[in-house]
Scaffold this active site. Structure first.
Site, PDB file in Angstrom:
ATOM      1  CB  CYS A 197      -1.937   3.299   1.402  1.00  0.00           C
ATOM      2  SG  CYS A 197      -1.648   4.931   1.816  1.00  0.00           S
ATOM      3  CD  GLU A 245       3.603   2.879  10.790  1.00  0.00           C
ATOM      4  OE1 GLU A 245       4.670   2.621  10.750  1.00  0.00           O
ATOM      5  OE2 GLU A 245       2.619   2.271   9.962  1.00  0.00           O
ATOM      6  CG  ASP A 300      -0.375   1.346   4.527  1.00  0.00           C
ATOM      7  OD1 ASP A 300      -1.007   2.382   3.885  1.00  0.00           O
ATOM      8  OD2 ASP A 300      -0.128   1.281   5.676  1.00  0.00           O
ATOM      9  CB  SER A 301       2.433   5.015   4.473  1.00  0.00           C
ATOM     10  OG  SER A 301       1.480   4.836   5.455  1.00  0.00           O
ATOM     11  CB  CYS A 324      -6.842   5.910   7.546  1.00  0.00           C
ATOM     12  SG  CYS A 324      -5.003   5.566   7.830  1.00  0.00           S
ATOM     13  CB  THR A 325      -5.179   0.397   5.283  1.00  0.00           C
ATOM     14  OG1 THR A 325      -3.875   1.324   5.181  1.00  0.00           O
ATOM     15  CG2 THR A 325      -5.995   0.391   4.033  1.00  0.00           C
ATOM     16  CG  HIS A 326      -2.060   2.945   9.627  1.00  0.00           C
ATOM     17  ND1 HIS A 326      -1.501   3.064   8.365  1.00  0.00           N
ATOM     18  CD2 HIS A 326      -0.685   2.841  10.394  1.00  0.00           C
ATOM     19  CE1 HIS A 326      -0.643   3.079   8.173  1.00  0.00           C
ATOM     20  NE2 HIS A 326       0.134   3.013   9.265  1.00  0.00           N
ATOM     21  N   GLY A 378       0.291  10.678   5.345  1.00  0.00           N
ATOM     22  CA  GLY A 378      -1.115  11.614   5.598  1.00  0.00           C
ATOM     23  C   GLY A 378      -0.945  13.004   5.351  1.00  0.00           C
TER      24      GLY A 378
HETATM   25  N1  DGL Z   1      -2.530   3.888   5.685  1.00  0.00           N
HETATM   26  C1  DGL Z   1      -2.711   4.984   5.180  1.00  0.00           C
HETATM   27  C2  DGL Z   1      -4.199   5.400   4.672  1.00  0.00           C
HETATM   28  O1  DGL Z   1      -5.135   4.256   4.240  1.00  0.00           O
HETATM   29  C3  DGL Z   1      -1.949   6.165   5.391  1.00  0.00           C
HETATM   30  C4  DGL Z   1      -1.196   6.362   6.563  1.00  0.00           C
HETATM   31  C5  DGL Z   1      -0.234   7.496   6.519  1.00  0.00           C
HETATM   32  O2  DGL Z   1       1.054   7.065   6.207  1.00  0.00           O
HETATM   33  O3  DGL Z   1      -0.550   8.444   7.002  1.00  0.00           O
HETATM   34  O4  DGL Z   1      -4.276   6.237   4.325  1.00  0.00           O
END
Ligand code: DGL
Length: 229
Positions: A75, A160, A12-13, A194-196, A45
């Site tokens: 991600c 983050e 992931d990012s 989004c996994t975050h 993103g």
């Molecule tokens: N967690 C990532 C996703 O699922 C992206 C987050 C990001 O770096 O903007 O899209």
């Protein structure tokens, strides 16, 4: 034997993919895992297609060098902007026997089992929303579903920076949820695309109608990947 030498790579990012990694570890505990979070270059993103592709390919190459036989792009942004090209051009040339999977397809395949009234909201990064990947995938599989998207550009930076549970986060959580539900008040299922975002679930749950289902994609990704092993 195969699984002792080789690993499953999760990328992931930043921190977001850890929500997916945990699910894999409980579903497939017999494998070893390598997690690569590109915090140094997060967020992805709002980055261009070319940049997300380059960064994602860097990570894929690194994880393959470290003996991963399967990589999960945990991600959505990378899945939307880089997965197809990696699957269609990079893998056949360099690692035809290995696999790279994303998170958008497994979520889209299962969405019809969750919504009861076929009104679905997608929350994601600007990149994921602008790619229309969810709309394209869901339309192909379940054309009866009406989809409304909302980008949440402030959520990843808040997470983050370790502010997900702070009072300051409340404003931006409400802002995007309210806009989504104003666009389609009939939405009964919201995809955390989004996994975050699952890290914000406690805050999101406080402001939505309890009858709305919050779909955490980790359940579908683990099951789908287990079929490829
Ligand atoms: N967690 C990532 C996703 O699922 C992206 C987050 C990001 O770096 O903007 O899209």
């Amino acid at each position: 034997m195969y699984m002792q030498k080789y690993h499953i790579g999760v990328f992931d990012s930043g921190f977001g993919g850890l929500t997916i990694l945990n699910e894999f570890q409980s579903l497939l505990p017999e494998y070893s895992y390598l997690y690569l979070g590109d915090n140094a270059r997060s967020p992805y993103g709002s980055r261009s297609f070319e940049t997300v592709y380059k960064y994602t390919l860097d990570a894929v190459k690194k994880l393959f060098e470290m003996d991963c036989f399967l990589i999960i792009l945990a991600c959505n942004t990378a899945s939307a902007k880089a997965l197809r090209t990696i699957q269609q051009t990079y893998l056949p040339q360099y690692y035809p026997e290995r696999r790279v999977l994303g998170v958008i397809r497994p979520t889209s395949e299962n969405i019809h089992n969750v919504t009861k009234n076929n009104h679905v909201g997608i929350l994601g990064t600007i990149g994921t929303v602008n790619s229309n990947s969810y709309i394209i995938e869901i339309n192909k599989l379940h054309p009866q579903i009406s989809i409304t998207q909302q980008a949440c550009p402030m959520w990843v930076p808040i997470i983050e920076n370790g502010e997900a549970l702070s009072n300051g986060a409340d404003y931006f959580v409400s802002k995007y949820i309210d806009t989504l539900l104003e666009s389609d008040p009939m939405i009964d299922t919201i995809v955390l695309g989004c996994t975050h975002y699952p890290i914000l679930i406690p805050k999101i749950k406080k402001i939505i109608n309890p009858e709305i289902t919050l779909l955490n994609q980790k359940y579908y990704c683990g099951k789908k990947a287990s079929k490829h092993i």
